[in-house]
Design a protein around this motif. Structure first.
Motif, PDB file in Angstrom:
ATOM      1  N   GLU A 112       0.811  -1.220   0.000  1.00  0.00           N
ATOM      2  CA  GLU A 112       0.000   0.000   0.000  1.00  0.00           C
ATOM      3  C   GLU A 112       0.841   1.265   0.000  1.00  0.00           C
ATOM      4  N   LYS A 113       2.076   1.209   0.476  1.00  0.00           N
ATOM      5  CA  LYS A 113       2.932   2.399   0.509  1.00  0.00           C
ATOM      6  C   LYS A 113       3.350   2.851  -0.889  1.00  0.00           C
ATOM      7  N   HIS A 114       3.405   1.921  -1.830  1.00  0.00           N
ATOM      8  CA  HIS A 114       3.839   2.263  -3.186  1.00  0.00           C
ATOM      9  C   HIS A 114       2.707   2.153  -4.201  1.00  0.00           C
ATOM     10  N   SER A 115       1.493   2.133  -3.702  1.00  0.00           N
ATOM     11  CA  SER A 115       0.329   1.990  -4.563  1.00  0.00           C
ATOM     12  C   SER A 115      -0.192   3.357  -5.009  1.00  0.00           C
ATOM     13  N   LEU A 116      -0.576   3.439  -6.256  1.00  0.00           N
ATOM     14  CA  LEU A 116      -1.188   4.663  -6.784  1.00  0.00           C
ATOM     15  C   LEU A 116      -2.711   4.635  -6.679  1.00  0.00           C
ATOM     16  N   SER A 117      -3.260   3.654  -5.983  1.00  0.00           N
ATOM     17  CA  SER A 117      -4.715   3.487  -5.968  1.00  0.00           C
ATOM     18  C   SER A 117      -5.450   4.726  -5.452  1.00  0.00           C
ATOM     19  N   TYR A 118      -4.984   5.315  -4.367  1.00  0.00           N
ATOM     20  CA  TYR A 118      -5.637   6.509  -3.838  1.00  0.00           C
ATOM     21  C   TYR A 118      -5.500   7.668  -4.825  1.00  0.00           C
ATOM     22  N   ALA A 119      -4.301   7.821  -5.400  1.00  0.00           N
ATOM     23  CA  ALA A 119      -4.078   8.881  -6.390  1.00  0.00           C
ATOM     24  C   ALA A 119      -4.970   8.665  -7.615  1.00  0.00           C
ATOM     25  N   LEU A 120      -5.148   7.414  -8.013  1.00  0.00           N
ATOM     26  CA  LEU A 120      -6.025   7.099  -9.146  1.00  0.00           C
ATOM     27  C   LEU A 120      -7.458   7.517  -8.849  1.00  0.00           C
ATOM     28  N   TYR A 121      -7.900   7.234  -7.637  1.00  0.00           N
ATOM     29  CA  TYR A 121      -9.250   7.621  -7.250  1.00  0.00           C
ATOM     30  C   TYR A 121      -9.402   9.138  -7.298  1.00  0.00           C
ATOM     31  N   TRP A 137      -8.997  -0.823  -1.387  1.00  0.00           N
ATOM     32  CA  TRP A 137      -9.388  -1.200  -0.040  1.00  0.00           C
ATOM     33  C   TRP A 137      -8.156  -1.348   0.863  1.00  0.00           C
ATOM     34  N   SER A 138      -7.057  -1.818   0.303  1.00  0.00           N
ATOM     35  CA  SER A 138      -5.849  -2.028   1.108  1.00  0.00           C
ATOM     36  C   SER A 138      -5.259  -0.711   1.622  1.00  0.00           C
ATOM     37  N   ARG A 139      -5.669   0.410   1.039  1.00  0.00           N
ATOM     38  CA  ARG A 139      -5.243   1.719   1.564  1.00  0.00           C
ATOM     39  C   ARG A 139      -5.962   2.037   2.869  1.00  0.00           C
ATOM     40  N   MET A 140      -7.105   1.395   3.102  1.00  0.00           N
ATOM     41  CA  MET A 140      -7.893   1.669   4.299  1.00  0.00           C
ATOM     42  C   MET A 140      -7.728   0.586   5.360  1.00  0.00           C
ATOM     43  N   VAL A 141      -7.607  -0.653   4.907  1.00  0.00           N
ATOM     44  CA  VAL A 141      -7.489  -1.797   5.811  1.00  0.00           C
ATOM     45  C   VAL A 141      -6.298  -2.629   5.351  1.00  0.00           C
ATOM     46  N   ARG A 142      -5.362  -2.844   6.247  1.00  0.00           N
ATOM     47  CA  ARG A 142      -4.161  -3.608   5.890  1.00  0.00           C
ATOM     48  C   ARG A 142      -4.552  -4.990   5.391  1.00  0.00           C
ATOM     49  N   LEU A 143      -4.086  -5.322   4.226  1.00  0.00           N
ATOM     50  CA  LEU A 143      -4.395  -6.595   3.593  1.00  0.00           C
ATOM     51  C   LEU A 143      -3.434  -7.663   4.095  1.00  0.00           C
ATOM     52  N   GLU A 144      -3.960  -8.779   4.508  1.00  0.00           N
ATOM     53  CA  GLU A 144      -3.112  -9.889   4.940  1.00  0.00           C
ATOM     54  C   GLU A 144      -2.547 -10.587   3.711  1.00  0.00           C
ATOM     55  N   GLU A 145      -1.347 -11.093   3.846  1.00  0.00           N
ATOM     56  CA  GLU A 145      -0.703 -11.792   2.735  1.00  0.00           C
ATOM     57  C   GLU A 145      -1.552 -12.963   2.258  1.00  0.00           C
ATOM     58  N   LYS A 146      -2.200 -13.660   3.197  1.00  0.00           N
ATOM     59  CA  LYS A 146      -3.050 -14.798   2.841  1.00  0.00           C
ATOM     60  C   LYS A 146      -4.200 -14.368   1.931  1.00  0.00           C
ATOM     61  N   THR A 147      -4.759 -13.190   2.184  1.00  0.00           N
ATOM     62  CA  THR A 147      -5.868 -12.693   1.364  1.00  0.00           C
ATOM     63  C   THR A 147      -5.409 -12.439  -0.065  1.00  0.00           C
ATOM     64  N   ALA A 148      -4.269 -11.772  -0.225  1.00  0.00           N
ATOM     65  CA  ALA A 148      -3.731 -11.521  -1.568  1.00  0.00           C
ATOM     66  C   ALA A 148      -3.451 -12.837  -2.278  1.00  0.00           C
ATOM     67  N   GLN A 149      -2.897 -13.806  -1.547  1.00  0.00           N
ATOM     68  CA  GLN A 149      -2.606 -15.117  -2.141  1.00  0.00           C
ATOM     69  C   GLN A 149      -3.896 -15.824  -2.542  1.00  0.00           C
ATOM     70  N   ASN A 150      -4.927 -15.723  -1.703  1.00  0.00           N
ATOM     71  CA  ASN A 150      -6.220 -16.338  -2.038  1.00  0.00           C
ATOM     72  C   ASN A 150      -6.779 -15.783  -3.345  1.00  0.00           C
ATOM     73  N   ILE A 151      -6.629 -14.478  -3.541  1.00  0.00           N
ATOM     74  CA  ILE A 151      -7.159 -13.841  -4.751  1.00  0.00           C
ATOM     75  C   ILE A 151      -6.440 -14.343  -5.991  1.00  0.00           C
ATOM     76  N   VAL A 152      -5.116 -14.337  -5.973  1.00  0.00           N
ATOM     77  CA  VAL A 152      -4.382 -14.792  -7.161  1.00  0.00           C
ATOM     78  C   VAL A 152      -4.559 -16.297  -7.370  1.00  0.00           C
ATOM     79  N   ASP A 153      -4.672 -17.065  -6.278  1.00  0.00           N
ATOM     80  CA  ASP A 153      -4.921 -18.506  -6.420  1.00  0.00           C
ATOM     81  C   ASP A 153      -6.265 -18.764  -7.079  1.00  0.00           C
ATOM     82  N   ARG A 154      -7.275 -17.964  -6.703  1.00  0.00           N
ATOM     83  CA  ARG A 154      -8.613 -18.138  -7.280  1.00  0.00           C
ATOM     84  C   ARG A 154      -8.602 -17.830  -8.785  1.00  0.00           C
ATOM     85  N   ILE A 155      -7.902 -16.764  -9.166  1.00  0.00           N
ATOM     86  CA  ILE A 155      -7.797 -16.416 -10.588  1.00  0.00           C
ATOM     87  C   ILE A 155      -7.115 -17.557 -11.340  1.00  0.00           C
TER      88      ILE A 155
END
Length: 191
Positions: free
Chosen positions: A98-107, A164-182
């Motif tokens: 989240e520290k290097h994400s442009l998501s907030y700037a994009l919004y 969402w990760s800019r507001m709530v710290r994302l757990e590594e397991k959650t990110a892994q679950n997302i890419v695993d599902r894809i």
């Protein structure tokens, strides 16, 4: 543009990326960019006329690099699975960083500026993913999924999680679950 000009634009984009990720789009001025780059106003304005132009150039360069990597890999006959793995790993890392994400700037950018640019960038991103998925299906590496539906899931889940990760710290397991599902959805059972 000469080598020095190209290097200066790279410096500006690099420093601007850092500032936009840290503070968002609206908080950054051309003066901030001058200070971060060690450039005079004239030096900065020689390359960019506004923070909007700098931000758009950063987004275009990032997307272009992604598109070219996917296109080159497919042209060379690389495995669709290998290409997918590279993209998914990058997505996973970006969701967690989240520290290097442009998501907030994009919004902020999309609220403040004309949205046509973002619509155009979204279309390019969709095309990149659709081409990769179609390539994987043609090669028998991916399941015969609904390409448009899968592309929407990838893009909007990924961008939503980044925001969402800019507001709530994302757990590594959650990110892994997302890419695993894809990966599971694309590779399917027994593919």
């Amino acid at each position: 543009m000469g080598i020095k000009g190209v290097k200066t634009k790279e410096l500006i984009r690099h420093q601007a990326y850092r500032l936009f990720a840290e503070k968002g789009f609206s908080a950054i001025s051309m003066k901030d960019l001058c200070e971060a780059c060690g450039l005079s106003r004239g030096g900065l304005y020689r390359h960019y006329g506004s923070t909007q132009q700098v931000f758009e150039d950063i987004l275009e360069e990032t997307l272009k690099a992604d598109e070219e990597m996917v296109q080159e890999s497919m042209k060379e006959g690389a495995s669709a699975g290998e290409i997918l793995e590279g993209l998914l790993e990058r997505m996973r890392q970006e969701m967690l960083d989240e520290k290097h994400s442009l998501s907030y700037a994009l919004y902020e950018y999309s609220v403040k500026c004309d949205n046509r640019f973002m619509i155009e960038q979204n279309c390019k991103a969709k095309q990149k993913w659709q081409k990769l998925i179609e390539y994987g299906i043609q090669r028998g590496e991916f399941a015969a999924v609904n390409v448009e539906q899968m592309t929407d899931i990838i893009l909007y889940a990924y961008q939503g999680v980044r925001m969402w990760s800019r507001m709530v710290r994302l757990e590594e397991k959650t990110a892994q679950n997302i890419v695993d599902r894809i990966r599971t959805d694309l590779e399917g059972e027994g593919v």
